[in-house]
Design an enzyme around this catalytic site. Structure first.
Site, mmCIF file in Angstrom:
data_model
loop_
_atom_site.group_PDB
_atom_site.id
_atom_site.type_symbol
_atom_site.label_atom_id
_atom_site.label_comp_id
_atom_site.label_asym_id
_atom_site.label_seq_id
_atom_site.Cartn_x
_atom_site.Cartn_y
_atom_site.Cartn_z
ATOM 1 N N LYS A 31 -6.096 7.621 -7.588
ATOM 2 C CA LYS A 31 -5.487 8.361 -6.478
ATOM 3 C C LYS A 31 -6.359 9.510 -5.979
ATOM 4 C CE LYS A 31 -0.901 6.858 -5.982
ATOM 5 N NZ LYS A 31 -0.501 6.272 -7.254
ATOM 6 N N SER A 46 5.364 10.688 -7.554
ATOM 7 C CA SER A 46 5.843 10.563 -8.924
ATOM 8 C C SER A 46 4.785 11.047 -9.905
ATOM 9 C CB SER A 46 6.213 9.113 -9.229
ATOM 10 O OG SER A 46 5.045 8.322 -9.222
ATOM 11 N N GLU A 52 3.483 -6.154 -9.267
ATOM 12 C CA GLU A 52 4.472 -5.074 -9.289
ATOM 13 C C GLU A 52 5.480 -5.295 -10.408
ATOM 14 O OE1 GLU A 52 6.402 -4.910 -5.464
ATOM 15 O OE2 GLU A 52 7.150 -6.950 -5.620
ATOM 16 N N GLY A 97 11.165 -3.683 -9.620
ATOM 17 C CA GLY A 97 10.892 -3.132 -8.282
ATOM 18 C C GLY A 97 10.080 -4.125 -7.479
ATOM 19 N N ASP A 105 10.159 -5.135 -4.458
ATOM 20 C CA ASP A 105 10.308 -5.019 -3.003
ATOM 21 C C ASP A 105 9.098 -5.568 -2.264
ATOM 22 O OD1 ASP A 105 9.249 -2.465 -4.259
ATOM 23 O OD2 ASP A 105 8.625 -2.211 -2.183
ATOM 24 N N SER A 151 -5.587 1.160 -13.175
ATOM 25 C CA SER A 151 -5.462 2.153 -12.114
ATOM 26 C C SER A 151 -5.344 3.593 -12.590
ATOM 27 C CB SER A 151 -4.271 1.795 -11.221
ATOM 28 O OG SER A 151 -3.132 1.507 -12.008
HETATM 29 C C1 LIG Z 1 0.100 5.160 -7.501
HETATM 30 C C2 LIG Z 1 -0.320 4.267 -8.594
HETATM 31 C C3 LIG Z 1 -0.284 2.874 -8.456
HETATM 32 C C4 LIG Z 1 0.237 2.198 -7.208
HETATM 33 O O1 LIG Z 1 -0.521 2.530 -6.071
HETATM 34 P P1 LIG Z 1 0.063 2.329 -4.598
HETATM 35 O O2 LIG Z 1 -1.036 2.736 -3.707
HETATM 36 O O3 LIG Z 1 1.283 3.189 -4.475
HETATM 37 O O4 LIG Z 1 0.437 0.892 -4.494
HETATM 38 C C5 LIG Z 1 -0.751 2.101 -9.492
HETATM 39 N N1 LIG Z 1 -1.211 2.658 -10.637
HETATM 40 C C6 LIG Z 1 -1.241 3.988 -10.818
HETATM 41 C C7 LIG Z 1 -1.760 4.519 -12.095
HETATM 42 C C8 LIG Z 1 -0.813 4.842 -9.800
HETATM 43 O O5 LIG Z 1 -0.847 6.160 -9.970
#
Ligand SMILES: *Cc1c(COP(=O)(O)O)cnc(C)c1O
Length: 329
Positions: free
Chosen positions: A64, A89, A215, A219, A221, A315
């Site tokens: 992010k 979050s 996903e 959730g 969606d 991620s």
């Molecule tokens: C935010 C996040 C996601 C999902 O990313 P989106 O861009 O909202 O789809 C996945 N893994 C981690 C660790 C995140 O912080």
């Protein structure tokens, strides 16, 4: 004196690979170029070859940072001075706080009461000011908008923003550059910033790679939106994948996903725990539940990935260690 003319906001052009490539230039020397992990133990378990992009080792512990920094960097300096605000979050909160600090501006973060303690502490550590809300009864977007109107700060949303999407796409851009011949790319899916950015990156670098969003089953969606052809909104899902506790895709992210994604897969929380613990014990890498979505999908024999070269975006790594060690909720 004539009234100042407020220019019409330009109609947004569809996002392309060039936007991700531009974001990569913005991030050069600022974001880490994270390593790609391979593990014989993981390959044996999956019956495939996995190439894991370690965004758990990114600055502030998740991809992010890429989107948040790109969005802050592209604000007009006069506007940027008044600060930024968001709702999140957790990881976007830390990312925006750090991006703001690096630009010498303030960040205000609207955060749920039940956000993991480690994420709250880290956000405060990066200098963000936190405003709490109840994710089951209050509207976080309205709270952030009110703060923006009162202070002149700019709202930087966690996923539905062209610069955020372009920035998030740079993780896949790096992975596809380092490992050019992937059959499949598995991308955790919340609001879709990471997935839509990854799709743009793959569209430019690896058009034959099949790109899946993954996903939490609670959730789903994204899957339902893809099937129905329009954005489906659900109640806040109860899942340990707190980075994917989103209730709907965004207009920008859905447009890219609907046009380009191969499919969307879902994973149960129990599979996430297994995948997280497997990655920690066998590859010695700590990832958070949301980051285990791609690994869990790769480990699921039903998807027919056996023998393939699979890119997985790990991620993020911002997990409460007490929660990591805890048994299935
Ligand atoms: C935010 C996040 C996601 C999902 O990313 P989106 O861009 O909202 O789809 C996945 N893994 C981690 C660790 C995140 O912080």
């Amino acid at each position: 004196m004539a009234d100042p003319v407020t220019p019409e906001p330009p109609t947004p052009e569809p996002l392309t690979f060039a936007d991700v490539d531009d974001a990569a230039s913005t991030l050069a020397g600022v974001a880490h170029r994270t390593p790609v992990l391979t593990s014989t133990a993981i390959d044996d378990a999956a019956g495939a070859h996995l190439f894991c992009k370690c965004e758990n080792l990114q600055r502030m512990g998740a991809f992010k940072f890429r989107g948040a920094y790109t969005a802050v960097a592209r604000l007009d300096p006069q506007v940027r001075r008044r600060g930024v605000v968001t709702y999140s979050s957790g990881n976007h909160a830390q990312a925006l706080s750090l991006a703001a600090r690096l630009h010498g501006i303030d960040a205000t973060i609207v955060m749920p009461h039940d956000a993991p303690a480690s994420k709250v502490a880290a956000t405060q550590g990066y200098g963000g000011t936190i405003v709490r809300y109840d994710r089951y009864t209050e509207d976080r977007t309205a709270i952030a908008t009110e703060i923006a109107e009162r202070t002149g700060a700019t709202v930087i949303p966690p996923y539905d923003h062209p610069d955020v999407i372009a920035g998030q796409g740079t993780a896949a851009l790096e992975l596809l550059t380092d490992v050019p011949d992937l059959d499949v790319l598995l991308v955790p899916l919340g609001g879709g910033g990471l997935l839509s950015g990854s799709l743009l990156a793959a569209g430019g670098l690896a058009p034959d790679t099949r790109v899946y969003g993954v996903e939490p089953a609670a959730g789903d969606d994204g899957l339902r939106s893809l099937r129905s052809g329009s954005i489906v909104t659900i109640d806040p899902p109860r899942t340990i994948a707190d980075g994917a506790q989103t209730t709907h895709l965004g207009d920008h992210t859905f447009r890219v996903i609907a046009e380009r994604v191969t499919d969307i897969l879902t994973v149960e929380d129990s599979e996430l725990i297994t995948a997280m613990q497997f990655v920690a014990t066998r590859a010695k890498v700590v990832i958070e539940p949301t980051a285990a979505l791609g690994v869990a999908a790769a480990l699921d024999a039903r998807h027919g990935f056996s023998g393939l070269r699979i890119g997985v975006i790990l991620s993020g790594g911002n997990v409460d260690l007490a929660r990591l060690a805890a048994p299935t909720p």
